[in-house]
Write a protein that holds these residues in place. Sequence first.
Motif, PDB file in Angstrom:
ATOM      1  N   GLN A 154       0.820  -1.211   0.000  1.00  0.00           N
ATOM      2  CA  GLN A 154       0.000   0.000   0.000  1.00  0.00           C
ATOM      3  C   GLN A 154       0.851   1.257   0.000  1.00  0.00           C
ATOM      4  O   GLN A 154       0.505   2.254  -0.637  1.00  0.00           O
ATOM      5  CB  GLN A 154      -0.913   0.006   1.229  1.00  0.00           C
ATOM      6  N   GLU A 155       1.978   1.223   0.703  1.00  0.00           N
ATOM      7  CA  GLU A 155       2.761   2.437   0.904  1.00  0.00           C
ATOM      8  C   GLU A 155       3.960   2.577  -0.044  1.00  0.00           C
ATOM      9  O   GLU A 155       4.396   3.705  -0.303  1.00  0.00           O
ATOM     10  CB  GLU A 155       3.260   2.490   2.357  1.00  0.00           C
ATOM     11  N   ASN A 171       6.127   0.135  -6.283  1.00  0.00           N
ATOM     12  CA  ASN A 171       6.375   1.136  -7.316  1.00  0.00           C
ATOM     13  C   ASN A 171       6.258   0.617  -8.743  1.00  0.00           C
ATOM     14  O   ASN A 171       6.669   1.306  -9.680  1.00  0.00           O
ATOM     15  CB  ASN A 171       7.762   1.774  -7.113  1.00  0.00           C
ATOM     16  N   VAL A 172       5.717  -0.576  -8.936  1.00  0.00           N
ATOM     17  CA  VAL A 172       5.512  -1.107 -10.292  1.00  0.00           C
ATOM     18  C   VAL A 172       4.072  -0.789 -10.703  1.00  0.00           C
ATOM     19  O   VAL A 172       3.129  -1.357 -10.169  1.00  0.00           O
ATOM     20  CB  VAL A 172       5.770  -2.626 -10.350  1.00  0.00           C
ATOM     21  N   ARG A 173       3.926   0.111 -11.642  1.00  0.00           N
ATOM     22  CA  ARG A 173       2.609   0.667 -11.915  1.00  0.00           C
ATOM     23  C   ARG A 173       1.707  -0.307 -12.684  1.00  0.00           C
ATOM     24  O   ARG A 173       0.516  -0.403 -12.405  1.00  0.00           O
ATOM     25  CB  ARG A 173       2.757   1.970 -12.725  1.00  0.00           C
ATOM     26  N   LEU A 179      -5.549  -8.288  -3.057  1.00  0.00           N
ATOM     27  CA  LEU A 179      -4.411  -7.582  -3.636  1.00  0.00           C
ATOM     28  C   LEU A 179      -4.864  -6.672  -4.772  1.00  0.00           C
ATOM     29  O   LEU A 179      -4.354  -5.547  -4.910  1.00  0.00           O
ATOM     30  CB  LEU A 179      -3.377  -8.586  -4.145  1.00  0.00           C
ATOM     31  N   THR A 180      -5.807  -7.121  -5.571  1.00  0.00           N
ATOM     32  CA  THR A 180      -6.310  -6.310  -6.680  1.00  0.00           C
ATOM     33  C   THR A 180      -6.859  -4.983  -6.172  1.00  0.00           C
ATOM     34  O   THR A 180      -6.582  -3.917  -6.746  1.00  0.00           O
ATOM     35  CB  THR A 180      -7.402  -7.073  -7.448  1.00  0.00           C
ATOM     36  N   ARG A 230      -3.869   2.143  -5.560  1.00  0.00           N
ATOM     37  CA  ARG A 230      -2.547   2.761  -5.723  1.00  0.00           C
ATOM     38  C   ARG A 230      -2.308   3.213  -7.164  1.00  0.00           C
ATOM     39  O   ARG A 230      -1.743   4.287  -7.401  1.00  0.00           O
ATOM     40  CB  ARG A 230      -1.459   1.773  -5.290  1.00  0.00           C
ATOM     41  N   PHE A 231      -2.743   2.396  -8.128  1.00  0.00           N
ATOM     42  CA  PHE A 231      -2.525   2.714  -9.542  1.00  0.00           C
ATOM     43  C   PHE A 231      -3.829   2.537 -10.325  1.00  0.00           C
ATOM     44  O   PHE A 231      -4.016   1.540 -11.027  1.00  0.00           O
ATOM     45  CB  PHE A 231      -1.436   1.809 -10.136  1.00  0.00           C
TER      46      PHE A 231
END
Length: 255
Positions: free
Chosen positions: A159-160, A163-165, A183-184, A190-191
């Motif tokens: 969550q924090e 960094n893989v978009r 997870l989805t 996030r993205f």
Amino acid sequence: MDWKEIRGNWVLVPQKPVGIIHFLGGAFVATAPHLTYRSLLEELGNKGYVVIATPFVNTLDHIAIAKTVLLNFERTVERLHDSGTLRKLYLPTYGIGHSMGCKLHLLIGSLFPVERAGNILISYNNYAAKDAIPLVEQLNNTFAIEFTPSPQETNKLVQEGYNVRRNLLIKFNNDTLDQSAALTKILQVRFPEMVTAQTLPGTHTTPLSQDVKWQTGSSFTPLDALGQWFKQEVYRDLNQLNRAILLWLNPLSPP
């Protein structure tokens, strides 16, 4: 193409590479990924992807495993460049993980400064040690045994810091171990619009399926027809998985 062992990794290098794939398998089948996932990985190699499959042995410290497999991967890419096996041109790098391998790619993308064009996460699960390893629940009466990071800590790291978009999450319709749904939701927050989730026919072990090469004789017999039909039925789920992965990697690639 033949598998080569380079710095402890199993590697396939096609003649005209279009990308690099770092593959991490499931907890109990990851020690020989070039064998346990042979059909899946060789299909990727046949489509032009350099495949670097990193073996690992599962321990309680998943952060240490993630750090080690990333280091082994980077050393192997460096060796491929230094030896001239791989030209020093930019090739997009993708992570592909199955089961526990997904968690390791998530930790790599959350804790280390890696450049990835995307990750493909197949049959993700994030169980506590007591649910993943037999007898741990009994041992926990005496010892506090848990994976590092725990399932809750893993979710927070993703969550924090993940960094893989661009991500593809694949689950199978007959997989009771899959935890991709939670997870989805985390990744889509996030993205937004960069995360794709797909449900395919199959089970948790579908990526481990092996393609048997059916050799016909000089004339095509009824037995050959039966063999071809059996092969198509048995490996239908694996073939659909292959197509889903390749289409996501390159939407313009021929089927």
